[in-house]
Design a protein around this motif. Structure first.
Motif, PDB file in Angstrom:
ATOM      1  N   ARG A  28      34.607 147.152 -12.438  1.00 34.34           N
ATOM      2  CA  ARG A  28      34.108 147.871 -13.611  1.00 34.34           C
ATOM      3  C   ARG A  28      32.478 148.463 -13.092  1.00 34.34           C
ATOM      4  O   ARG A  28      31.807 147.609 -12.663  1.00 34.34           O
ATOM      5  CB  ARG A  28      33.866 146.660 -14.622  1.00 34.34           C
ATOM      6  CG  ARG A  28      33.302 147.106 -16.191  1.00 34.34           C
ATOM      7  CD  ARG A  28      32.750 146.203 -17.124  1.00 34.34           C
ATOM      8  NE  ARG A  28      31.935 145.292 -16.518  1.00 34.34           N
ATOM      9  CZ  ARG A  28      31.874 144.183 -16.648  1.00 34.34           C
ATOM     10  NH1 ARG A  28      33.114 143.460 -17.461  1.00 34.34           N
ATOM     11  NH2 ARG A  28      31.129 143.106 -16.255  1.00 34.34           N
ATOM     12  N   PRO A  29      32.393 149.759 -13.518  1.00 34.00           N
ATOM     13  CA  PRO A  29      31.120 150.187 -13.075  1.00 34.00           C
ATOM     14  C   PRO A  29      30.071 149.526 -13.583  1.00 34.00           C
ATOM     15  O   PRO A  29      30.083 149.264 -14.757  1.00 34.00           O
ATOM     16  CB  PRO A  29      31.162 151.656 -13.490  1.00 34.00           C
ATOM     17  CG  PRO A  29      32.670 151.911 -13.736  1.00 34.00           C
ATOM     18  CD  PRO A  29      33.402 150.804 -13.918  1.00 34.00           C
ATOM     19  N   GLY A  30      28.948 149.177 -12.760  1.00 38.53           N
ATOM     20  CA  GLY A  30      27.739 148.558 -13.253  1.00 38.53           C
ATOM     21  C   GLY A  30      27.965 147.071 -12.916  1.00 38.53           C
ATOM     22  O   GLY A  30      26.919 146.398 -13.221  1.00 38.53           O
ATOM     23  N   GLY A  31      29.195 146.591 -12.774  1.00 31.33           N
ATOM     24  CA  GLY A  31      29.326 145.115 -12.668  1.00 31.33           C
ATOM     25  C   GLY A  31      28.803 144.601 -11.380  1.00 31.33           C
ATOM     26  O   GLY A  31      28.665 145.359 -10.192  1.00 31.33           O
ATOM     27  N   VAL A  32      28.389 143.221 -11.142  1.00 32.22           N
ATOM     28  CA  VAL A  32      27.980 142.661  -9.932  1.00 32.22           C
ATOM     29  C   VAL A  32      29.118 142.521  -8.975  1.00 32.22           C
ATOM     30  O   VAL A  32      28.866 142.685  -7.910  1.00 32.22           O
ATOM     31  CB  VAL A  32      27.394 141.336 -10.328  1.00 32.22           C
ATOM     32  CG1 VAL A  32      28.539 140.242 -11.071  1.00 32.22           C
ATOM     33  CG2 VAL A  32      26.694 140.657  -9.078  1.00 32.22           C
ATOM     34  N   ALA A  33      30.427 142.466  -9.568  1.00 32.87           N
ATOM     35  CA  ALA A  33      31.400 142.155  -8.522  1.00 32.87           C
ATOM     36  C   ALA A  33      31.750 143.426  -7.713  1.00 32.87           C
ATOM     37  O   ALA A  33      31.946 143.463  -6.736  1.00 32.87           O
ATOM     38  CB  ALA A  33      32.900 141.794  -9.229  1.00 32.87           C
ATOM     39  N   LEU A  34      31.670 144.625  -8.632  1.00 34.34           N
ATOM     40  CA  LEU A  34      31.637 145.843  -7.612  1.00 34.34           C
ATOM     41  C   LEU A  34      30.646 145.988  -6.977  1.00 34.34           C
ATOM     42  O   LEU A  34      31.048 146.591  -5.694  1.00 34.34           O
ATOM     43  CB  LEU A  34      31.832 147.085  -8.940  1.00 34.34           C
ATOM     44  CG  LEU A  34      31.869 148.592  -8.215  1.00 34.34           C
ATOM     45  CD1 LEU A  34      33.102 148.514  -7.550  1.00 34.34           C
ATOM     46  CD2 LEU A  34      31.670 149.487  -9.512  1.00 34.34           C
ATOM     47  N   ARG A  35      29.465 145.751  -6.970  1.00 36.27           N
ATOM     48  CA  ARG A  35      28.332 145.989  -6.147  1.00 36.27           C
ATOM     49  C   ARG A  35      28.621 145.130  -5.017  1.00 36.27           C
ATOM     50  O   ARG A  35      28.426 145.670  -3.859  1.00 36.27           O
ATOM     51  CB  ARG A  35      27.014 145.739  -6.858  1.00 36.27           C
ATOM     52  CG  ARG A  35      25.809 145.873  -5.934  1.00 36.27           C
ATOM     53  CD  ARG A  35      24.468 145.146  -6.791  1.00 36.27           C
ATOM     54  NE  ARG A  35      23.485 145.414  -5.649  1.00 36.27           N
ATOM     55  CZ  ARG A  35      23.111 144.968  -4.894  1.00 36.27           C
ATOM     56  NH1 ARG A  35      23.733 143.684  -4.613  1.00 36.27           N
ATOM     57  NH2 ARG A  35      22.028 145.232  -4.238  1.00 36.27           N
ATOM     58  N   ASN A  36      28.874 143.971  -4.974  1.00 31.16           N
ATOM     59  CA  ASN A  36      29.157 142.964  -3.701  1.00 31.16           C
ATOM     60  C   ASN A  36      30.293 143.703  -3.160  1.00 31.16           C
ATOM     61  O   ASN A  36      30.388 143.602  -1.981  1.00 31.16           O
ATOM     62  CB  ASN A  36      29.315 141.715  -4.438  1.00 31.16           C
ATOM     63  CG  ASN A  36      27.847 140.904  -4.742  1.00 31.16           C
ATOM     64  OD1 ASN A  36      27.005 141.279  -3.925  1.00 31.16           O
ATOM     65  ND2 ASN A  36      27.774 140.081  -5.854  1.00 31.16           N
ATOM     66  N   LEU A  37      31.571 143.959  -3.749  1.00 31.39           N
ATOM     67  CA  LEU A  37      32.646 144.372  -2.913  1.00 31.39           C
ATOM     68  C   LEU A  37      32.082 145.653  -2.329  1.00 31.39           C
ATOM     69  O   LEU A  37      32.643 145.851  -1.223  1.00 31.39           O
ATOM     70  CB  LEU A  37      33.694 144.516  -3.895  1.00 31.39           C
ATOM     71  CG  LEU A  37      34.173 143.348  -4.409  1.00 31.39           C
ATOM     72  CD1 LEU A  37      35.011 143.645  -5.569  1.00 31.39           C
ATOM     73  CD2 LEU A  37      34.971 142.530  -3.343  1.00 31.39           C
ATOM     74  N   ALA A  38      31.430 146.382  -2.712  1.00 30.15           N
ATOM     75  CA  ALA A  38      30.978 147.921  -2.107  1.00 30.15           C
ATOM     76  C   ALA A  38      30.156 147.492  -0.938  1.00 30.15           C
ATOM     77  O   ALA A  38      29.969 148.098   0.181  1.00 30.15           O
ATOM     78  CB  ALA A  38      30.296 148.584  -3.075  1.00 30.15           C
ATOM     79  N   LEU A  39      29.244 146.442  -1.145  1.00 35.09           N
ATOM     80  CA  LEU A  39      28.410 145.839   0.045  1.00 35.09           C
ATOM     81  C   LEU A  39      29.010 145.393   1.185  1.00 35.09           C
ATOM     82  O   LEU A  39      28.954 145.605   2.282  1.00 35.09           O
ATOM     83  CB  LEU A  39      27.366 144.820  -0.596  1.00 35.09           C
ATOM     84  CG  LEU A  39      26.277 145.671  -1.337  1.00 35.09           C
ATOM     85  CD1 LEU A  39      25.434 144.322  -2.082  1.00 35.09           C
ATOM     86  CD2 LEU A  39      25.278 146.332  -0.663  1.00 35.09           C
ATOM     87  N   ILE A  40      30.138 144.833   0.789  1.00 35.66           N
ATOM     88  CA  ILE A  40      30.980 143.934   1.933  1.00 35.66           C
ATOM     89  C   ILE A  40      31.630 145.248   2.557  1.00 35.66           C
ATOM     90  O   ILE A  40      31.793 145.222   3.754  1.00 35.66           O
ATOM     91  CB  ILE A  40      32.207 143.001   1.248  1.00 35.66           C
ATOM     92  CG1 ILE A  40      31.485 141.767   0.872  1.00 35.66           C
ATOM     93  CG2 ILE A  40      33.326 142.596   2.220  1.00 35.66           C
ATOM     94  CD1 ILE A  40      31.983 141.119  -0.175  1.00 35.66           C
ATOM     95  N   ALA A  41      32.238 146.346   1.736  1.00 36.12           N
ATOM     96  CA  ALA A  41      33.004 147.317   2.599  1.00 36.12           C
ATOM     97  C   ALA A  41      32.028 148.073   3.382  1.00 36.12           C
ATOM     98  O   ALA A  41      32.433 148.537   4.501  1.00 36.12           O
ATOM     99  CB  ALA A  41      33.523 148.163   1.402  1.00 36.12           C
ATOM    100  N   LEU A  42      30.711 148.130   2.919  1.00 42.44           N
ATOM    101  CA  LEU A  42      29.805 149.036   3.589  1.00 42.44           C
ATOM    102  C   LEU A  42      29.247 148.260   5.132  1.00 42.44           C
ATOM    103  O   LEU A  42      28.536 148.766   5.743  1.00 42.44           O
ATOM    104  CB  LEU A  42      28.583 149.315   3.053  1.00 42.44           C
ATOM    105  CG  LEU A  42      28.904 150.440   1.815  1.00 42.44           C
ATOM    106  CD1 LEU A  42      27.779 150.363   0.959  1.00 42.44           C
ATOM    107  CD2 LEU A  42      28.897 151.867   2.643  1.00 42.44           C
TER     108      LEU A  42
END
Length: 176
Positions: A154-168
Motif C-alpha cells: 500500500r502506498p505510504g505504508g511502512v511495509a512498502l518503504r522497508n521492502l523498497a529499502l531491502i530491494a535497493l
C-alpha cells in the motif's frame, strides 16, 4: 514498489519484476496446504534468478504469502542478496538455517494480517512449519505496519518503504 524505490533513491538502478510463473493454489483448496505447487514454482524461479544474475546485478526476492513458500523451496544455494517474506504461512523449514542460503533473510507481518492465525506446523507433508516472523526463526524482522494481508504494498505504508529499502540494498535504513 518501483515508485517507492524511486522516491527513496531517485535515479537508482532498480528493476521490479512481478512474477507468478507457476500455477498458484487457490486460497481455499487442498493444494494450499502443501508444498507441491511451491516446488513447481521454485523450479521455475531458479532459472529466472540465474538469468538475472548473469546480467551482473544483485537480485533480491520479495515474497508474499504462499510465494514465501516458493522462495523457501528455491532458496538453497540461490544467488540472491536478500529474501524478504511478508504475510508468510511458513517456508517449510523449522528455522532460517534450514534454507541453506547465504542471502540475508527478512520477515515482516502486519498486525492486521490474518496469517498470524495460520498454524505453524509441518507434519506428513501438510503445513509450512515455523513462522519466519517469529522470534526464534532467525530472520531479520522488519516493521510491516498495521494493515491486513493484502496491504503490504500500500502506498505510504511502512511495509512498502522497508521492502523498497531491502530491494535497493539499503538494509541499514530498514525499520524494525
Amino acid at each position: 514498489l518501483y515508485a517507492e524505490a524511486e522516491r527513496l533513491s531517485p535515479g537508482s538502478r532498480l528493476a521490479v519484476i512481478a512474477w507468478l510463473g507457476y500455477p498458484a493454489p487457490a486460497t481455499i483448496s487442498p493444494a494450499v496446504l502443501t508444498t507441491g505447487r511451491a516446488d513447481q514454482g521454485a523450479r521455475a524461479l531458479r532459472p529466472l534468478v540465474t538469468w538475472l544474475n548473469s546480467r551482473g546485478d544483485g537480485v533480491a526476492l520479495l515474497c508474499h504469502s504462499y510465494g514465501s513458500v516458493v522462495c523457501g523451496r528455491a532458496a538453497k544455494g540461490l544467488d540472491v542478496t536478500d529474501i524478504a517474506v511478508f504475510g508468510s504461512p511458513g517456508m517449510a523449514v523449522s528455522s532460517a538455517s534450514g534454507l541453506h542460503t547465504g542471502a540475508r533473510l527478512w520477515a515482516g507481518r502486519a498486525s492486521g494480517d490474518w496469517m498470524r492465525y495460520a498454524p505453524n506446523v509441518r507434519m506428513l507433508g501438510v503445513g509450512f512449519g515455523a513462522d519466519p516472523a517469529g522470534a526464534g526463526f532467525g530472520a531479520r524482522r522488519f516493521a510491516a505496519g498495521d494493515g491486513g494481508h493484502g496491504d503490504y504494498l500500500r502506498p505510504g505504508g511502512v511495509a512498502l518503504r522497508n521492502l523498497a529499502l531491502i530491494a535497493l540494498g539499503r538494509t541499514g535504513d530498514v525499520t524494525r
